[in-house]
Design a protein around this motif. Sequence first.
Motif, mmCIF file in Angstrom:
data_model
loop_
_atom_site.group_PDB
_atom_site.id
_atom_site.type_symbol
_atom_site.label_atom_id
_atom_site.label_comp_id
_atom_site.label_asym_id
_atom_site.label_seq_id
_atom_site.Cartn_x
_atom_site.Cartn_y
_atom_site.Cartn_z
ATOM 1 N N MET A 136 20.026 27.453 20.278
ATOM 2 C CA MET A 136 20.189 28.868 20.542
ATOM 3 C C MET A 136 20.055 29.162 22.037
ATOM 4 S SD MET A 136 20.273 31.812 18.893
ATOM 5 C CE MET A 136 19.921 33.462 19.195
ATOM 6 N N ALA A 137 19.049 28.620 22.700
ATOM 7 C CA ALA A 137 18.846 28.841 24.127
ATOM 8 C C ALA A 137 19.977 28.220 24.927
ATOM 9 C CB ALA A 137 17.505 28.287 24.565
ATOM 10 N N ALA A 138 20.457 27.056 24.451
ATOM 11 C CA ALA A 138 21.555 26.392 25.143
ATOM 12 C C ALA A 138 22.823 27.228 25.061
ATOM 13 C CB ALA A 138 21.788 25.000 24.570
ATOM 14 N N THR A 139 23.071 27.850 23.923
ATOM 15 C CA THR A 139 24.251 28.695 23.753
ATOM 16 C C THR A 139 24.160 29.913 24.656
ATOM 17 O OG1 THR A 139 24.347 27.982 21.433
ATOM 18 C CG2 THR A 139 25.673 29.876 22.057
ATOM 19 N N LEU A 140 22.990 30.534 24.712
ATOM 20 C CA LEU A 140 22.820 31.704 25.589
ATOM 21 C C LEU A 140 22.988 31.312 27.056
ATOM 22 C CD1 LEU A 140 19.815 33.577 23.928
ATOM 23 C CD2 LEU A 140 22.208 34.265 23.996
ATOM 24 N N THR A 141 22.485 30.156 27.426
ATOM 25 C CA THR A 141 22.644 29.690 28.806
ATOM 26 C C THR A 141 24.111 29.435 29.116
ATOM 27 O OG1 THR A 141 20.477 28.614 28.656
ATOM 28 C CG2 THR A 141 21.900 27.951 30.479
ATOM 29 N N ASP A 142 24.846 28.826 28.161
ATOM 30 C CA ASP A 142 26.269 28.580 28.364
ATOM 31 C C ASP A 142 27.050 29.890 28.501
ATOM 32 O OD1 ASP A 142 25.896 25.849 28.295
ATOM 33 O OD2 ASP A 142 26.477 25.616 26.176
ATOM 34 N N ILE A 143 26.729 30.849 27.665
ATOM 35 C CA ILE A 143 27.408 32.164 27.726
ATOM 36 C C ILE A 143 27.108 32.842 29.063
ATOM 37 C CG2 ILE A 143 27.461 34.480 26.721
ATOM 38 C CD1 ILE A 143 27.049 33.148 23.971
ATOM 39 N N PHE A 144 25.863 32.738 29.504
ATOM 40 C CA PHE A 144 25.483 33.337 30.795
ATOM 41 C C PHE A 144 26.239 32.674 31.958
ATOM 42 C CE2 PHE A 144 22.539 33.549 34.471
ATOM 43 C CZ PHE A 144 22.541 34.922 34.650
ATOM 44 N N ILE A 145 26.335 31.342 31.927
ATOM 45 C CA ILE A 145 27.057 30.616 32.984
ATOM 46 C C ILE A 145 28.539 30.973 32.959
ATOM 47 C CG2 ILE A 145 27.780 28.311 33.740
ATOM 48 C CD1 ILE A 145 24.987 27.313 32.925
ATOM 49 N N ILE A 146 29.130 31.066 31.761
ATOM 50 C CA ILE A 146 30.543 31.437 31.637
ATOM 51 C C ILE A 146 30.767 32.844 32.183
ATOM 52 C CG2 ILE A 146 32.359 31.959 29.953
ATOM 53 C CD1 ILE A 146 31.283 29.588 28.289
ATOM 54 N N ALA A 147 29.862 33.765 31.879
ATOM 55 C CA ALA A 147 29.986 35.140 32.388
ATOM 56 C C ALA A 147 29.900 35.151 33.911
ATOM 57 C CB ALA A 147 28.905 36.024 31.784
ATOM 58 N N LEU A 148 28.981 34.369 34.461
ATOM 59 C CA LEU A 148 28.877 34.295 35.913
ATOM 60 C C LEU A 148 30.135 33.691 36.536
ATOM 61 C CD1 LEU A 148 25.164 33.175 36.488
ATOM 62 C CD2 LEU A 148 26.179 35.399 36.974
ATOM 63 N N LEU A 149 30.699 32.675 35.913
ATOM 64 C CA LEU A 149 31.937 32.079 36.406
ATOM 65 C C LEU A 149 33.083 33.080 36.377
ATOM 66 C CD1 LEU A 149 31.796 28.468 34.899
ATOM 67 C CD2 LEU A 149 31.675 29.111 37.304
ATOM 68 N N PHE A 150 33.215 33.822 35.258
ATOM 69 C CA PHE A 150 34.258 34.857 35.203
ATOM 70 C C PHE A 150 34.033 35.924 36.271
ATOM 71 C CE2 PHE A 150 35.262 33.670 30.656
ATOM 72 C CZ PHE A 150 36.554 33.273 30.936
ATOM 73 N N GLY A 151 32.792 36.283 36.521
ATOM 74 C CA GLY A 151 32.476 37.257 37.579
ATOM 75 C C GLY A 151 32.864 36.730 38.956
ATOM 76 N N ALA A 152 32.559 35.448 39.201
ATOM 77 C CA ALA A 152 32.903 34.846 40.489
ATOM 78 C C ALA A 152 34.416 34.763 40.652
ATOM 79 C CB ALA A 152 32.271 33.463 40.606
ATOM 80 N N ILE A 153 35.131 34.402 39.577
ATOM 81 C CA ILE A 153 36.598 34.336 39.632
ATOM 82 C C ILE A 153 37.180 35.728 39.863
ATOM 83 C CG2 ILE A 153 38.671 33.883 38.252
ATOM 84 C CD1 ILE A 153 37.098 31.534 36.978
ATOM 85 N N GLY A 154 36.657 36.712 39.190
ATOM 86 C CA GLY A 154 37.127 38.095 39.368
ATOM 87 C C GLY A 154 36.872 38.596 40.785
ATOM 88 N N TYR A 155 35.692 38.305 41.304
ATOM 89 C CA TYR A 155 35.375 38.726 42.676
ATOM 90 C C TYR A 155 36.251 37.996 43.697
ATOM 91 C CZ TYR A 155 32.760 39.827 46.890
ATOM 92 O OH TYR A 155 32.409 40.266 48.135
ATOM 93 N N GLY A 156 36.522 36.722 43.466
ATOM 94 C CA GLY A 156 37.409 35.957 44.339
ATOM 95 C C GLY A 156 38.816 36.539 44.341
ATOM 96 N N TRP A 157 39.304 36.919 43.160
ATOM 97 C CA TRP A 157 40.627 37.540 43.060
ATOM 98 C C TRP A 157 40.645 38.879 43.810
ATOM 99 C CZ3 TRP A 157 42.344 42.080 40.664
ATOM 100 C CH2 TRP A 157 43.727 42.231 40.579
ATOM 101 N N TYR A 158 39.588 39.682 43.672
ATOM 102 C CA TYR A 158 39.485 40.984 44.352
ATOM 103 C C TYR A 158 39.495 40.790 45.872
ATOM 104 C CZ TYR A 158 37.305 45.304 46.024
ATOM 105 O OH TYR A 158 37.026 46.453 46.710
ATOM 106 N N VAL A 159 38.717 39.847 46.375
ATOM 107 C CA VAL A 159 38.668 39.580 47.812
ATOM 108 C C VAL A 159 40.015 39.071 48.307
ATOM 109 C CG1 VAL A 159 37.611 38.094 49.574
ATOM 110 C CG2 VAL A 159 36.177 39.229 47.884
#
Length: 120
Positions: free
Chosen positions: A1-24
């Motif tokens: 369960m903790a591993a799944t939440l950590t994976d989801i959190f990392i994926i969300a951060l990656l999508f945020g970084a990709i979105g911010y990179g596209w915006y910049v």
Amino acid sequence: MAATLTDIFIIALLFGAIGYGWYVSRKVQVLMAALKEMEPLVKEFSMAVDKTEDSVNQLKLNLEEPQQPEAAMEDLFEDDEPMFATRRQPAQKIPGARVVRNKQDLVRRFFETSRSESRA
């Protein structure tokens, strides 16, 4: 369960970084387009600065050369026109020049002279 939440959190951060990179990236593209439009203006400004530097250097060279003060003064005061002077300056008699003590007198004499010239 903790591993799944950590994976989801990392994926969300990656999508945020990709979105911010596209915006910049989009902002940089807009900036580059604006700079490309300004290129002729920057070149003109650069040429004007170079011309100004050349003019200033030429003025410095002209100031270093000795001048003939009597001939220059005669050229300046050939006409009988008023000149502006403050009261702090020592009283000097310059042939052919009328001393004006303040701006009001200077403006008044200008209009008097222009009226007399327009009538003649």
